[in-house]
Design a protein around this motif. Sequence first.
Motif, mmCIF file in Angstrom:
data_model
loop_
_atom_site.group_PDB
_atom_site.id
_atom_site.type_symbol
_atom_site.label_atom_id
_atom_site.label_comp_id
_atom_site.label_asym_id
_atom_site.label_seq_id
_atom_site.Cartn_x
_atom_site.Cartn_y
_atom_site.Cartn_z
ATOM 1 N N UNK A 53 -1.394 -5.572 7.897
ATOM 2 C CA UNK A 53 -1.920 -7.245 6.617
ATOM 3 C C UNK A 53 -3.278 -7.394 7.263
ATOM 4 N N UNK A 54 -3.978 -7.056 9.038
ATOM 5 C CA UNK A 54 -5.726 -7.348 9.017
ATOM 6 C C UNK A 54 -6.355 -6.511 8.457
ATOM 7 N N UNK A 55 -5.679 -5.001 7.847
ATOM 8 C CA UNK A 55 -6.380 -4.409 6.677
ATOM 9 C C UNK A 55 -6.586 -4.494 5.111
ATOM 10 N N UNK A 165 1.798 -4.190 3.736
ATOM 11 C CA UNK A 165 1.754 -4.959 4.910
ATOM 12 C C UNK A 165 3.502 -6.206 4.715
ATOM 13 N N UNK A 166 3.816 -6.405 3.899
ATOM 14 C CA UNK A 166 4.971 -7.110 3.787
ATOM 15 C C UNK A 166 6.222 -6.621 3.093
ATOM 16 N N UNK A 167 6.400 -5.664 3.856
ATOM 17 C CA UNK A 167 7.990 -4.731 3.640
ATOM 18 C C UNK A 167 9.253 -5.290 3.337
ATOM 19 N N UNK A 168 8.702 -5.824 3.914
ATOM 20 C CA UNK A 168 10.239 -6.947 3.708
ATOM 21 C C UNK A 168 10.672 -8.018 3.153
ATOM 22 N N UNK A 169 9.568 -8.227 2.070
ATOM 23 C CA UNK A 169 9.632 -9.373 0.955
ATOM 24 C C UNK A 169 10.050 -9.100 -0.311
ATOM 25 N N UNK A 170 10.500 -10.513 -0.808
ATOM 26 C CA UNK A 170 10.705 -9.942 -2.701
ATOM 27 C C UNK A 170 10.131 -11.261 -2.909
ATOM 28 N N UNK A 171 8.821 -10.830 -4.091
ATOM 29 C CA UNK A 171 7.823 -9.725 -3.840
ATOM 30 C C UNK A 171 7.426 -10.009 -2.816
ATOM 31 N N UNK A 172 6.589 -8.588 -2.746
ATOM 32 C CA UNK A 172 5.446 -8.830 -1.080
ATOM 33 C C UNK A 172 3.905 -9.605 -2.087
ATOM 34 N N UNK A 173 3.412 -9.314 -3.520
ATOM 35 C CA UNK A 173 2.643 -9.431 -3.767
ATOM 36 C C UNK A 173 3.006 -11.151 -4.159
ATOM 37 N N UNK A 174 2.270 -11.836 -3.199
ATOM 38 C CA UNK A 174 2.649 -13.643 -3.405
ATOM 39 C C UNK A 174 1.421 -13.882 -2.999
ATOM 40 N N UNK A 175 1.226 -15.262 -3.602
ATOM 41 C CA UNK A 175 0.019 -16.350 -3.419
ATOM 42 C C UNK A 175 0.068 -16.771 -1.496
ATOM 43 N N UNK A 176 1.122 -17.094 -1.148
ATOM 44 C CA UNK A 176 1.546 -17.611 0.108
ATOM 45 C C UNK A 176 0.975 -15.777 1.044
ATOM 46 N N UNK A 183 -6.097 -14.624 6.739
ATOM 47 C CA UNK A 183 -5.989 -15.084 7.929
ATOM 48 C C UNK A 183 -5.843 -14.030 9.044
ATOM 49 N N UNK A 184 -4.778 -13.398 8.540
ATOM 50 C CA UNK A 184 -4.892 -12.257 10.136
ATOM 51 C C UNK A 184 -6.342 -11.790 9.670
ATOM 52 N N UNK A 185 -7.009 -10.597 8.865
ATOM 53 C CA UNK A 185 -8.072 -10.190 9.424
ATOM 54 C C UNK A 185 -9.283 -11.569 9.856
ATOM 55 N N UNK A 186 -9.603 -12.913 9.595
ATOM 56 C CA UNK A 186 -10.598 -13.718 10.015
ATOM 57 C C UNK A 186 -9.757 -14.299 11.673
ATOM 58 N N UNK A 187 -8.452 -13.589 11.989
ATOM 59 C CA UNK A 187 -7.864 -13.576 13.386
ATOM 60 C C UNK A 187 -8.467 -12.410 14.087
ATOM 61 N N UNK A 188 -9.270 -11.364 13.396
ATOM 62 C CA UNK A 188 -9.684 -10.154 14.318
ATOM 63 C C UNK A 188 -11.452 -10.843 14.491
#
Length: 332
Positions: A53-55, A165-176, A183-188
């Motif tokens: 997710x960070x990448x 990054x989101x293997x459990x989501x359907x679909x993985x590619x969403x705006x959310x 945000x995950x990257x910015x938290x680094x």
Amino acid sequence: MNQKVSLSVVSFLFLFSTGVQADITDRLIRKANRYFEALPQTMPGSENDTPARIELGKQLYFDTRLSINDTQSCASCHPLGDGRGGMDNLPTSPGARGELGDRNTPTVLNAGWQSSQFWDGRAEDLADQARQPILNPIEMGMPDEESVVKKLGAIPEYIEAFTKAYPDDAPPLSYANLAEAIAAFERTLRSESRFDDFIRGDKTALSTREQSGLNSFIRHNCIRCHDGPMLGGTLIEKLGVYKDFHNTEDKGRHRVTGDEADEMMFKVASLRNVAITGPWFHDGSGKTLEDVIRTMGSIQLDIELKEDEVADIAAFLATLTGKEFKNSQSEN
């Protein structure tokens, strides 16, 4: 004999003055710990972040394809590296079509510890903030969330990256998920300073002048709004308590709520990296850090700071600059 006595006196005075200064520093560290905290190791929400997710978030952060004409990325206004402090050092920033926004770009460094995002506090967290510039007509200019998802969905590398990054989501590619990955990257983007060393007990981390500035900062009650680990970033307060701010066209949070009580209410800026993130204020009208200190003393605290106090406070504020930046070195 007289020479030996003189040397003994000099040595005694040196040791005495050194001991007195050490005692003063000890007391200042204890006092500072009442109001401030060293920067935590992780930002809220980071417990759910994964390397994938960070990448993905990093890739999205620097990708100009998130804009209407493939010219603007998050990094356009929030540059990283090359000594940049997570903002572009412009009064207001140009968007994808060259139009200027009407508020100064805040730094993205350490932003996840703030209680809300944007000058008017309209976003509750980093993910909420990341959603908005992409769809802002002046900033990145995409028409709607569906258009963004469709555009990224035509890029094979993003299909793969979102699935990873989101293997459990359907679909993985969403705006959310896009917003959450950014945000995950910015938290680094954690930027620790010499002030953190001082708070933790390193007496040598701040020079005598910087310590004097910290003491003045506390004594003049700047800590009423600028406290905690971020020295701000947690309150929404009126700008112009005792005297009007010089620009009253932008009414701050009133733009969001329409409530008369919210006129000139703005989020209190975090002072982390403040010395390298000018120009200052929500409209970028603060030309020098010293001018900003004088203005805030006058309109927020109803005091006219002496010039040596202004210089000392500015020296202290420079200790909040991240260690990764060259100008964070101690002033002797």
